[in-house]
Scaffold this motif. Structure first.
Motif, PDB file in Angstrom:
ATOM      1  N   UNK A 165      -4.731   9.592   4.174  1.00  0.00           N
ATOM      2  CA  UNK A 165      -6.035   8.736   3.287  1.00  0.00           C
ATOM      3  C   UNK A 165      -6.146   7.850   3.800  1.00  0.00           C
ATOM      4  N   UNK A 166      -5.124   6.636   3.794  1.00  0.00           N
ATOM      5  CA  UNK A 166      -5.356   4.840   3.879  1.00  0.00           C
ATOM      6  C   UNK A 166      -6.578   5.130   4.715  1.00  0.00           C
ATOM      7  N   UNK A 167      -6.691   5.289   5.271  1.00  0.00           N
ATOM      8  CA  UNK A 167      -7.182   4.968   6.743  1.00  0.00           C
ATOM      9  C   UNK A 167      -9.039   5.121   5.901  1.00  0.00           C
ATOM     10  N   UNK A 168      -8.986   6.185   5.270  1.00  0.00           N
ATOM     11  CA  UNK A 168     -10.360   5.602   4.343  1.00  0.00           C
ATOM     12  C   UNK A 168     -10.367   4.941   3.771  1.00  0.00           C
ATOM     13  N   UNK A 169      -9.045   4.335   3.356  1.00  0.00           N
ATOM     14  CA  UNK A 169      -9.156   3.473   2.333  1.00  0.00           C
ATOM     15  C   UNK A 169      -9.339   1.686   2.834  1.00  0.00           C
ATOM     16  N   UNK A 170      -8.296   1.859   4.327  1.00  0.00           N
ATOM     17  CA  UNK A 170      -8.526   0.782   5.283  1.00  0.00           C
ATOM     18  C   UNK A 170     -10.151   0.392   5.685  1.00  0.00           C
ATOM     19  N   UNK A 171     -11.044   1.562   5.754  1.00  0.00           N
ATOM     20  CA  UNK A 171     -12.474   1.495   6.368  1.00  0.00           C
ATOM     21  C   UNK A 171     -12.923   0.729   4.560  1.00  0.00           C
ATOM     22  N   UNK A 172     -12.726   1.172   4.024  1.00  0.00           N
ATOM     23  CA  UNK A 172     -14.235   0.951   2.822  1.00  0.00           C
ATOM     24  C   UNK A 172     -13.514  -0.778   2.614  1.00  0.00           C
ATOM     25  N   UNK A 173     -12.197  -0.947   2.753  1.00  0.00           N
ATOM     26  CA  UNK A 173     -11.496  -2.396   2.493  1.00  0.00           C
ATOM     27  C   UNK A 173     -12.436  -3.090   3.772  1.00  0.00           C
ATOM     28  N   UNK A 174     -12.178  -2.967   4.473  1.00  0.00           N
ATOM     29  CA  UNK A 174     -13.119  -3.924   5.972  1.00  0.00           C
ATOM     30  C   UNK A 174     -14.955  -4.036   5.422  1.00  0.00           C
ATOM     31  N   UNK A 175     -15.382  -2.628   5.091  1.00  0.00           N
ATOM     32  CA  UNK A 175     -16.316  -3.289   4.557  1.00  0.00           C
ATOM     33  C   UNK A 175     -16.894  -4.106   3.623  1.00  0.00           C
ATOM     34  N   UNK A 176     -16.190  -3.544   2.134  1.00  0.00           N
ATOM     35  CA  UNK A 176     -16.442  -4.906   1.087  1.00  0.00           C
ATOM     36  C   UNK A 176     -15.636  -6.306   2.236  1.00  0.00           C
ATOM     37  N   UNK A 177     -14.765  -6.862   2.748  1.00  0.00           N
ATOM     38  CA  UNK A 177     -14.951  -7.761   3.284  1.00  0.00           C
ATOM     39  C   UNK A 177     -15.952  -8.197   4.068  1.00  0.00           C
ATOM     40  N   UNK A 178     -15.663  -7.623   4.933  1.00  0.00           N
ATOM     41  CA  UNK A 178     -17.081  -8.477   6.577  1.00  0.00           C
ATOM     42  C   UNK A 178     -18.157  -7.792   5.794  1.00  0.00           C
ATOM     43  N   UNK A 179     -18.329  -6.479   5.191  1.00  0.00           N
ATOM     44  CA  UNK A 179     -20.177  -6.699   4.959  1.00  0.00           C
ATOM     45  C   UNK A 179     -20.613  -5.138   5.477  1.00  0.00           C
TER      46      UNK A 179
END
Length: 288
Positions: A165-179
């Motif tokens: 599940x942390x792969x999904x968390x990483x994807x959301x963090x990429x979107x939050x940081x980089x847009x």
């Protein structure tokens, strides 16, 4: 003392004189946080311990043999898998190796690597709220390169999201940081296709530099040149794939092989599926 407690003590000792990049925060906070992420994700004690130890080979004098003697072969291998093997290589080469490695890593290896990247990006996100884009000055490469790296990791793991599940968390963090997960705009992709014959003219080079993409495209050209020299059979297979999608090539010259080398290098760099590659080749065929 259980294996996790033992890893905490060991990591605290070997990282004791280190701080987080660009801060006065003790470095040990990072491996501890990685271990906590893995614990909350219900990983095994061996994986949690490896997460706490994940930077000991890369950033301290600890050797693989020492880890194996202290924690066993399984944990030592997990730490080694999460470590960059040759820090003397250029940043782009090291990060590309990590991206390629993670695709076929075991689940336990993947868990340690993803938790490490997730905590790094969470830290960047928090500091962005305080410092703004000045945060990127801490790193060997700036925002554009970091966006490529983290986005590429997420794309490389797209087929494995259900495993951890942390792969999904990483994807959301990429979107939050980089847009966005997407690293390049359509216009920038079109600009890169101007270099399809492995030449960056002065005008295109200036435009790429203004967008902080020149080194990125130079790496693609360098990889394509090596493919052109060494992987002729692979290039012919790529041309066959493209021909099956309706692309036409004049096979009485070296041009198609050069293009195939460029397409493979571009696909590797951006973690594109074959369908994405075909789409952008079709959109930019006027430049070919």
């Amino acid at each position: 003392m259980n294996i996790v407690d033992k890893a905490i003590v060991f990591a605290a000792k070997v990282h004791r004189n280190q701080v987080r990049k660009g801060t006065d925060i003790p470095y040990i906070t990072h491996p501890f946080a990685v271990g906590m992420l893995l614990q909350r994700a219900n990983c095994s004690e061996e994986v949690i311990a490896a997460g706490i130890l994940h930077d000991t080979l890369e950033d301290t004098d600890t050797t693989f043999e020492e880890l194996k003697d202290e924690f066993g072969l399984r944990i030592a291998i997990l730490v080694q898998s999460a470590s960059e093997q040759d820090k003397s290589l250029p940043w782009e080469v090291r990060k590309q190796h990590t991206i390629e490695h993670i695709k076929d890593a075991s689940l336990e290896e993947l868990q340690v690597i993803v938790a490490d990247k997730l905590h790094n990006l969470q830290t960047i996100h928090k500091d962005l709220d305080v410092m703004g884009d000045a945060i990127w000055q801490r790193f060997n490469r700036g925002k554009r390169e970091q966006h490529w790296y983290y986005s590429s990791i997420v794309k490389a793991l797209s087929r494995r999201k259900r495993e951890f599940p942390l792969i999904g968390d990483l994807e959301e963090e990429v979107k939050a940081v980089f847009g966005s997960i997407d690293f390049l705009s359509e216009q920038e992709i079109s600009l890169i296709f101007e270099c399809a014959y492995l030449h960056i003219n002065e005008g295109v080079g200036k435009e790429l530099a203004s967008r902080q993409l020149l080194r990125f495209v130079e790496c693609i050209v360098e990889e394509a040149e090596q493919l052109y020299r060494d992987e002729q059979e692979h290039l012919l297979d790529k041309l066959e794939d493209l021909s099956s999608q309706g692309m036409q090539f004049e096979m009485n010259s070296e041009g198609p092989l050069i293009l195939a080398a460029f397409f493979i290098a571009l696909q590797n760099k951006l973690q594109w599926s074959d369908q994405e590659l075909f789409k952008y080749v079709e959109k930019n065929k006027s430049k070919l």
